[in-house]
Scaffold this motif. Structure first.
Motif, PDB file in Angstrom:
ATOM      1  N   GLN A 123     -10.451   9.181 -10.200  1.00  0.00           N
ATOM      2  CA  GLN A 123     -10.464   7.810  -9.769  1.00  0.00           C
ATOM      3  C   GLN A 123      -9.022   7.983  -8.868  1.00  0.00           C
ATOM      4  N   LEU A 124      -8.014   8.692  -8.943  1.00  0.00           N
ATOM      5  CA  LEU A 124      -6.756   9.035  -8.341  1.00  0.00           C
ATOM      6  C   LEU A 124      -7.331   8.876  -6.716  1.00  0.00           C
ATOM      7  N   GLU A 125      -8.452   9.882  -6.697  1.00  0.00           N
ATOM      8  CA  GLU A 125      -8.591   9.674  -5.148  1.00  0.00           C
ATOM      9  C   GLU A 125      -9.238   9.340  -4.369  1.00  0.00           C
ATOM     10  N   HIS A 126      -9.891   8.404  -5.317  1.00  0.00           N
ATOM     11  CA  HIS A 126     -10.738   6.547  -5.193  1.00  0.00           C
ATOM     12  C   HIS A 126     -10.178   6.510  -4.845  1.00  0.00           C
ATOM     13  N   TYR A 127      -8.546   5.468  -5.443  1.00  0.00           N
ATOM     14  CA  TYR A 127      -7.940   4.693  -4.333  1.00  0.00           C
ATOM     15  C   TYR A 127      -7.324   5.074  -3.975  1.00  0.00           C
ATOM     16  N   GLN A 128      -6.745   6.300  -3.446  1.00  0.00           N
ATOM     17  CA  GLN A 128      -6.407   6.857  -2.356  1.00  0.00           C
ATOM     18  C   GLN A 128      -7.047   6.329  -0.871  1.00  0.00           C
ATOM     19  N   ASN A 129      -8.546   6.719  -1.120  1.00  0.00           N
ATOM     20  CA  ASN A 129      -9.234   6.404   0.298  1.00  0.00           C
ATOM     21  C   ASN A 129      -9.032   4.968   0.670  1.00  0.00           C
ATOM     22  N   GLU A 130      -9.391   3.838  -0.997  1.00  0.00           N
ATOM     23  CA  GLU A 130      -9.115   2.850  -1.001  1.00  0.00           C
ATOM     24  C   GLU A 130      -8.004   2.212   0.115  1.00  0.00           C
ATOM     25  N   PHE A 131      -6.704   2.931  -0.269  1.00  0.00           N
ATOM     26  CA  PHE A 131      -5.918   2.155   0.195  1.00  0.00           C
ATOM     27  C   PHE A 131      -5.842   2.637   2.050  1.00  0.00           C
ATOM     28  N   ILE A 132      -6.528   3.946   2.313  1.00  0.00           N
ATOM     29  CA  ILE A 132      -5.931   4.375   3.275  1.00  0.00           C
ATOM     30  C   ILE A 132      -7.275   3.664   4.211  1.00  0.00           C
ATOM     31  N   LEU A 133      -8.136   3.134   3.686  1.00  0.00           N
ATOM     32  CA  LEU A 133      -9.132   2.556   4.526  1.00  0.00           C
ATOM     33  C   LEU A 133      -8.955   1.091   4.344  1.00  0.00           C
ATOM     34  N   HIS A 134      -7.959   0.376   3.454  1.00  0.00           N
ATOM     35  CA  HIS A 134      -7.242  -0.508   3.475  1.00  0.00           C
ATOM     36  C   HIS A 134      -6.489  -0.923   4.456  1.00  0.00           C
ATOM     37  N   GLU A 135      -5.480   0.444   4.862  1.00  0.00           N
ATOM     38  CA  GLU A 135      -4.532   0.587   6.315  1.00  0.00           C
ATOM     39  C   GLU A 135      -4.981   0.601   7.053  1.00  0.00           C
ATOM     40  N   LEU A 153       0.580  -1.686   0.044  1.00  0.00           N
ATOM     41  CA  LEU A 153      -0.116   0.001   0.082  1.00  0.00           C
ATOM     42  C   LEU A 153       0.969   1.281  -0.149  1.00  0.00           C
ATOM     43  N   LYS A 154       2.565   1.084   0.251  1.00  0.00           N
ATOM     44  CA  LYS A 154       2.905   2.269   0.686  1.00  0.00           C
ATOM     45  C   LYS A 154       3.635   2.134  -1.113  1.00  0.00           C
ATOM     46  N   SER A 155       3.906   1.751  -1.375  1.00  0.00           N
ATOM     47  CA  SER A 155       4.522   2.163  -2.824  1.00  0.00           C
ATOM     48  C   SER A 155       3.061   1.442  -3.962  1.00  0.00           C
ATOM     49  N   PHE A 156       1.871   1.454  -3.135  1.00  0.00           N
ATOM     50  CA  PHE A 156       0.632   1.913  -4.437  1.00  0.00           C
ATOM     51  C   PHE A 156       0.586   3.953  -4.386  1.00  0.00           C
ATOM     52  N   LYS A 157       0.764   4.369  -2.852  1.00  0.00           N
ATOM     53  CA  LYS A 157       0.739   5.328  -2.966  1.00  0.00           C
ATOM     54  C   LYS A 157       1.335   6.398  -3.265  1.00  0.00           C
ATOM     55  N   ASN A 158       2.768   5.790  -3.187  1.00  0.00           N
ATOM     56  CA  ASN A 158       3.956   6.442  -4.155  1.00  0.00           C
ATOM     57  C   ASN A 158       3.347   6.318  -5.073  1.00  0.00           C
ATOM     58  N   ARG A 159       2.791   5.701  -5.622  1.00  0.00           N
ATOM     59  CA  ARG A 159       2.786   5.551  -7.259  1.00  0.00           C
ATOM     60  C   ARG A 159       1.273   6.442  -7.618  1.00  0.00           C
ATOM     61  N   LEU A 160       0.050   6.489  -6.410  1.00  0.00           N
ATOM     62  CA  LEU A 160      -0.640   7.583  -6.788  1.00  0.00           C
ATOM     63  C   LEU A 160      -0.075   9.095  -6.280  1.00  0.00           C
ATOM     64  N   GLY A 161       1.176   9.552  -5.903  1.00  0.00           N
ATOM     65  CA  GLY A 161       1.645  10.275  -5.735  1.00  0.00           C
ATOM     66  C   GLY A 161       2.210  11.253  -6.787  1.00  0.00           C
ATOM     67  N   ASP A 162       2.998  10.024  -7.378  1.00  0.00           N
ATOM     68  CA  ASP A 162       3.907  10.837  -9.121  1.00  0.00           C
ATOM     69  C   ASP A 162       2.574  10.959  -9.741  1.00  0.00           C
ATOM     70  N   LEU A 163       1.190  10.130 -10.620  1.00  0.00           N
ATOM     71  CA  LEU A 163       0.097  10.360 -10.884  1.00  0.00           C
ATOM     72  C   LEU A 163      -0.199  11.675 -10.834  1.00  0.00           C
ATOM     73  N   ILE A 164      -0.608  12.224  -9.685  1.00  0.00           N
ATOM     74  CA  ILE A 164      -1.246  13.509  -9.244  1.00  0.00           C
ATOM     75  C   ILE A 164      -0.456  14.350  -9.360  1.00  0.00           C
TER      76      ILE A 164
END
Length: 130
Positions: free
Chosen positions: A53-65, A31-42
């Motif tokens: 969509q990026l915000e959706h995945y960011q929220n999903e990752f926070i939920l899963h954490e 999840l840390k690496s996925f969040k880093n990838r989101l940061g690059d894409l933003i």
């Protein structure tokens, strides 16, 4: 007719807990690496649909954490109970703790599937936006 009774031994439950803990630790790292990838894409995208969509995945990752943290806390509590039984000389769990362990096993299996589906969706999204 005889019924077969399965005895769950503390050492087996401890082993399963260790496996689950390793899996949860791996998910946290992922999840840390996925969040880093989101940061690059933003930084690369200005399209509002992609950013949504990026915000959706960011929220999903926070939920899963948060879910991972709760699962880890449950494992720690169960380990404490097991340690208490071992210290009192009991090698197998009582019925209530066994039931909780089996329920937790089902939770892990469900969460494993939910997390796998999220990863598949995220990778599909990445392949579209890259």
């Amino acid at each position: 007719m005889k019924t077969k009774t399965e005895v769950l031994y503390n050492e087996n439950l401890h082993f399963e807990h260790k496996q689950w803990q390793s899996e949860l630790d791996f998910w946290k790292d992922e999840l840390k690496s996925f969040k880093n990838r989101l940061g690059d894409l933003i930084k690369r995208w200005t399209n509002k649909e992609v950013l949504a969509q990026l915000e959706h995945y960011q929220n999903e990752f926070i939920l899963h954490e948060g879910i991972i943290d709760k699962l880890q806390e449950t494992i720690e509590k169960h380990e404490t109970r097991i340690a208490g039984q071992v210290n009192s000389g009991q090698e197998s769990l009582d019925t209530a703790l066994t039931k909780k362990h089996l329920e937790f096993r089902n939770q892990m299996e469900t969460q494993r599937q939910i997390y796998a589906d999220l990863k598949k969706d995220f990778f599909r999204f990445l392949s579209k936006t890259m």
